[in-house]
Design a protein around this motif. Structure first.
Motif, PDB file in Angstrom:
ATOM      1  N   TYR A 210       0.788  -1.217   0.000  1.00  0.00           N
ATOM      2  CA  TYR A 210       0.000   0.000   0.000  1.00  0.00           C
ATOM      3  C   TYR A 210       0.835   1.290   0.000  1.00  0.00           C
ATOM      4  O   TYR A 210       0.442   2.282  -0.598  1.00  0.00           O
TER       5      TYR A 210
ATOM      6  N   LEU B 142       1.357   2.937  -3.209  1.00  0.00           N
ATOM      7  CA  LEU B 142       0.204   3.672  -3.739  1.00  0.00           C
ATOM      8  C   LEU B 142       0.165   5.094  -3.170  1.00  0.00           C
ATOM      9  O   LEU B 142      -0.041   6.055  -3.904  1.00  0.00           O
TER      10      LEU B 142
ATOM     11  N   ILE C 111       0.329   8.571  -5.431  1.00  0.00           N
ATOM     12  CA  ILE C 111      -0.766   9.550  -5.422  1.00  0.00           C
ATOM     13  C   ILE C 111      -0.212  10.971  -5.305  1.00  0.00           C
ATOM     14  O   ILE C 111      -0.695  11.902  -5.947  1.00  0.00           O
TER      15      ILE C 111
ATOM     16  N   PRO D 187      -1.453   1.181   5.114  1.00  0.00           N
ATOM     17  CA  PRO D 187      -0.276   2.040   5.224  1.00  0.00           C
ATOM     18  C   PRO D 187       0.742   1.444   6.189  1.00  0.00           C
ATOM     19  O   PRO D 187       0.382   0.890   7.226  1.00  0.00           O
TER      20      PRO D 187
ATOM     21  N   TYR E  12      -6.845  15.352  -0.645  1.00  0.00           N
ATOM     22  CA  TYR E  12      -5.476  14.815  -0.556  1.00  0.00           C
ATOM     23  C   TYR E  12      -4.923  14.933   0.866  1.00  0.00           C
ATOM     24  O   TYR E  12      -4.406  13.960   1.421  1.00  0.00           O
ATOM     25  N   TYR E  13      -5.021  16.129   1.455  1.00  0.00           N
ATOM     26  CA  TYR E  13      -4.450  16.265   2.802  1.00  0.00           C
ATOM     27  C   TYR E  13      -5.284  15.520   3.833  1.00  0.00           C
ATOM     28  O   TYR E  13      -4.754  15.097   4.866  1.00  0.00           O
TER      29      TYR E  13
ATOM     30  N   PHE F 161      -6.541  12.573   3.220  1.00  0.00           N
ATOM     31  CA  PHE F 161      -5.963  11.240   3.039  1.00  0.00           C
ATOM     32  C   PHE F 161      -4.630  11.126   3.790  1.00  0.00           C
ATOM     33  O   PHE F 161      -4.395  10.189   4.565  1.00  0.00           O
ATOM     34  N   ILE F 162      -3.763  12.125   3.578  1.00  0.00           N
ATOM     35  CA  ILE F 162      -2.441  12.113   4.222  1.00  0.00           C
ATOM     36  C   ILE F 162      -2.579  12.195   5.746  1.00  0.00           C
ATOM     37  O   ILE F 162      -1.864  11.522   6.488  1.00  0.00           O
ATOM     38  N   THR F 163      -3.543  13.027   6.203  1.00  0.00           N
ATOM     39  CA  THR F 163      -3.716  13.175   7.645  1.00  0.00           C
ATOM     40  C   THR F 163      -4.167  11.862   8.278  1.00  0.00           C
ATOM     41  O   THR F 163      -3.692  11.478   9.350  1.00  0.00           O
TER      42      THR F 163
ATOM     43  N   ILE G  34      -3.466   8.939   7.191  1.00  0.00           N
ATOM     44  CA  ILE G  34      -2.297   8.063   7.215  1.00  0.00           C
ATOM     45  C   ILE G  34      -1.344   8.462   8.336  1.00  0.00           C
ATOM     46  O   ILE G  34      -0.767   7.626   9.021  1.00  0.00           O
TER      47      ILE G  34
ATOM     48  N   GLY H  36      -7.733   4.781  -1.715  1.00  0.00           N
ATOM     49  CA  GLY H  36      -6.551   5.212  -2.483  1.00  0.00           C
ATOM     50  C   GLY H  36      -6.871   5.364  -3.960  1.00  0.00           C
ATOM     51  O   GLY H  36      -6.571   6.385  -4.580  1.00  0.00           O
TER      52      GLY H  36
ATOM     53  N   VAL I 115      -8.947   8.410  -4.510  1.00  0.00           N
ATOM     54  CA  VAL I 115      -8.236   9.691  -4.586  1.00  0.00           C
ATOM     55  C   VAL I 115      -7.729   9.898  -6.017  1.00  0.00           C
ATOM     56  O   VAL I 115      -7.832  10.996  -6.579  1.00  0.00           O
TER      57      VAL I 115
END
Lengths: 578, 102
Positions: free
Chosen positions: A108, A111, A115, A276, B37-38, B40-42, B44, B67, B70
């Motif tokens: 993962y 990916l 992105i 992740p 996007y942020y 998603f990142i947050t 993670i 994923g 996005v």
């Protein structure tokens, strides 16, 4: 040369291990790697590609008469073609081999990484693409310097362009050298020289027209090859992602068991690829790195330059739409290819070995994941094809970079700064050709000089500089009336200097390249963008609002004319041939 | 370009509509993209276990459709902008030109 010293670097280059998480992907590769046996199929296919592109260059040379032809193919590229060319410029061998290898190793996380490279495109589309097209002629400095004092802003933009191009180019040249050793079984030196000469020929004779077509062809070959691989993998699993993933988890679990883990640990290792992992070390690095990728895309000079090759704002928009479609599709494919490599390549005992520490390595290195998979699904011919495409990919990217560097020197420095905009097309063209030759030589020399250096940071640095220097200047000049020449130059310089300085004191250079003790890097984060980009914007703002000079008033007064042209294209110089 | 033409364009209703529409729609989609996007990142960065939650009985996790989502979102918002701009903005631009540059 010692095979041990070269490999981690190759891994680093190709995996673009910009982050601690992916550095793991690269760092995991420590097995000895020798030059592979000479692969004649791959060389023949690559030879075919070269011959075809040289014919195109010959044809393009006949159409490259003026500076406008050289820089922008006379503005006669359609949106669809330009979209493919942008994709060809952007999808590097590093993304193809590196991301599929990262997915194979970490699932993962690969990916998440890919992105980041995609999300900058909408921003570029929504806020900049059409305005760029309406204002610019040849380079992004045309836009950034539109209403400002030409000399200082052009000099800044040219320096910033050359710095970005240089870092990007070194990474590509070293990658090409390593790749040719692995894929074709030839020497590093040959590869670097071959790339240098071919790129000079394309750019020198064919200018933007040849460069564009090399990129289009390469994009089609890469997308076609990657689609075929993903298709073959999915066919094996009856087009069910679930069964592909289930099998991959099983393979990972079995590998973990075989390496001596308890069944519980092994099961946890196996299922870990579905979520992740270690990619994100700390939130600040994650955000900062994300910003570098997102806004860096909108500040890469060789990408921005592509918007001037289309005849209108409408075609500029279409370009980014197609580019986004192809790049998004490509990253989905690499994800499937990475999982394909888990089930096809990791299960083949002939392709996997373990080093002294028990760390798994593929024959030829982990970046060979996609290449081994090509052989598994398509035999030797297809292996040769994919190897040739991977190398062609580097050529297309370096040609675009070189053209962008050459135009910064000839158009921004020579024509506008030294000749006050009065250089005729013929002499400007001559300067760009001389610069192309110089850049080709410099690229070869740098490629050789950096052969043994750890250069994993270079592409991420190029993105960070683009996000911190080029992007803020361009963005603010388009959308903020109050910006002045002083703000542009000081803010841009702050972004440029701080992004380079912070990268030098970050772990990827301080520890990995300069060899200081682990954990001693003064700047602990993966990417400087969060800080350097803010500094760039703050510098622009502060040094603009405090600018009481007459030039400053002139800059602000010029906004209306710029805005009208950027919105409507009225008064835009036609780059296209009528 | 002469100042009088600039002034006429600046006063033109079509021009102002174009400017307002483009700016508003562009920012709207930009903010949507940044949030996605942020966001998603947050997730993670702070709660990555959420993306590792299995969807059903099998190995498929929520992270996979999110994923891919996005990626799809990125492509779709770009397409939405471009399709709208190509029909709407160019028409307005032509109108500005007709009004002012007769």
């Amino acid at each position: 040369m010692s095979p041990i010293t070269f490999f981690p670097r190759l891994a680093a280059v190709l995996a673009l291990s910009l982050t601690p998480g992916l550095a793991l992907a690269a760092g995991a590769i420590e097995g000895a790697v020798e030059k592979q046996p000479t692969n004649w199929t791959a060389i023949a296919m690559f030879g075919f590609f070269v011959v075809a592109t040289l014919f195109i260059t010959k044809w393009a040379a006949g159409r490259t008469k003026s500076a406008a032809d050289f820089y922008t193919a006379g503005g006669g590229i359609t949106g669809f073609q330009n979209g493919l060319a942008i994709a060809g410029d952007y999808m590097s061998a590093a993304s193809f081999l590196g991301i599929s290898a990262a997915v194979m190793l970490q699932g993962y996380d690969g990916l998440i990484y890919s992105i980041g490279f995609l999300v900058g495109w909408p921003i570029l589309t929504f806020l900049m693409a059409e305005r760029l097209r309406n204002l610019g002629k040849f380079t992004f400095a045309d836009v950034a310097a539109f209403r400002f004092a030409q000399t200082p802003v052009r000099v800044f933009a040219a320096i910033s362009t050359l710095v970005v191009v240089a870092f990007y180019l070194i990474a590509q040249m070293v990658g090409a050298g390593q790749l040719i050793k692995l894929l074709f079984g030839l020497e590093y030196l040959y590869a670097v020289i071959v790339v240098g000469i071919l790129m000079m020929v394309y750019v020198l004779f064919g200018g933007m027209t040849a460069t564009t077509w090399v990129q289009i062809i390469k994009a089609c070959l890469l997308l076609g090859g990657a689609s075929f691989m993903a298709l073959m993998v999915m066919m094996q699993y009856g087009f069910s992602l679930e069964s592909l993933f289930a099998d991959s988890v099983k393979v990972k679990t079995d590998l973990a068991l075989a390496s001596g883990k308890t069944p519980e640990e092994a099961a946890a290792t196996g299922i870990a690829i579905m979520g992740p992992g270690t990619f994100v070390k700390d939130p600040i690095s994650a955000i900062s790195f994300g910003m570098a990728l997102m806004f860096g895309t909108a500040g890469l000079p060789h990408i921005l330059m592509r918007f001037f090759t289309v005849p209108s704002a409408k075609e500029a928009r279409k370009s980014v739409m197609w580019a986004t479609v192809w790049i998004g599709y490509f990253y989905m494919l690499t994800f499937i290819i990475g999982f394909g490599a888990i089930v096809y390549v990791l299960t083949n005992p002939g392709l996997v070995s373990y080093d002294a520490k028990g760390v798994l390595t593929l024959v030829g290195g982990n970046n060979m994941a996609a290449i081994h998979l090509a052989q598994a699904v398509g035999g030797n011919i297809f292996l040769g094809f994919i190897s040739a495409v991977a190398f062609a990919t580097i050529l297309a990217v370096v040609a675009g970079l070189t053209l962008s560097g050459a135009s910064a020197v000839s158009h921004d420095l020579y024509s506008t700064v030294f000749k006050n905009g009065k250089a005729d097309s013929a002499s400007e063209l001559r300067v760009s050709r001389i610069t192309t030759i110089c850049l080709g030589i410099v690229a070869v020399v740098l490629g050789l000089a950096f052969e043994k250096q750890n250069i994993a940071f270079m592409v991420s640095l190029a993105f960070a500089i683009a996000a911190s220097a080029n992007f803020p200047v361009l963005f603010m000049s388009l959308l903020w009336k109050g910006m002045t020449t002083r703000g542009a130059v000081v803010g841009g310089a702050l972004g440029l200097i701080s992004s380079v300085a912070l990268t030098i004191i970050s772990p990827s250079v301080w520890e990995a390249t300069l060899g200081f003790e682990k954990g001693s890097a003064p700047f602990p984060y993966t990417s400087p963008a969060l800080f350097s980009m803010v500094l760039g914007f703050a510098g622009i703002w502060l040094f603009s609002i405090t600018d009481k000079s007459r030039r400053g008033d002139q800059d602000r007064a010029g906004y209306l004319a710029q805005e009208i042209r950027s919105e409507t294209g009225i008064g835009a110089a036609e780059a296209s041939a009528h | 370009m002469q100042d009088t033409i600039l002034e006429r364009i600046a006063r033109s209703p079509a021009y102002n509509t174009l400017k307002r529409k483009r700016l508003r729609f562009g920012w709207l989609l930009t903010i949507a993209m940044l949030l996605v996007y942020y966001g998603f990142i947050t997730v993670i960065a702070f709660r990555k276990d959420l993306l590792a939650v299995p969807i059903g009985e099998g190995v498929m996790t929520w992270g996979i459709p999110i994923g891919f989502g996005v990626i799809l979102f990125t492509v779709v918002v770009t397409a939405i902008y471009v399709l709208r701009a190509n029909s709407d903005y160019d028409e307005l631009t032509a109108q500005v030109k007709r009004e002012v540059l007769k």
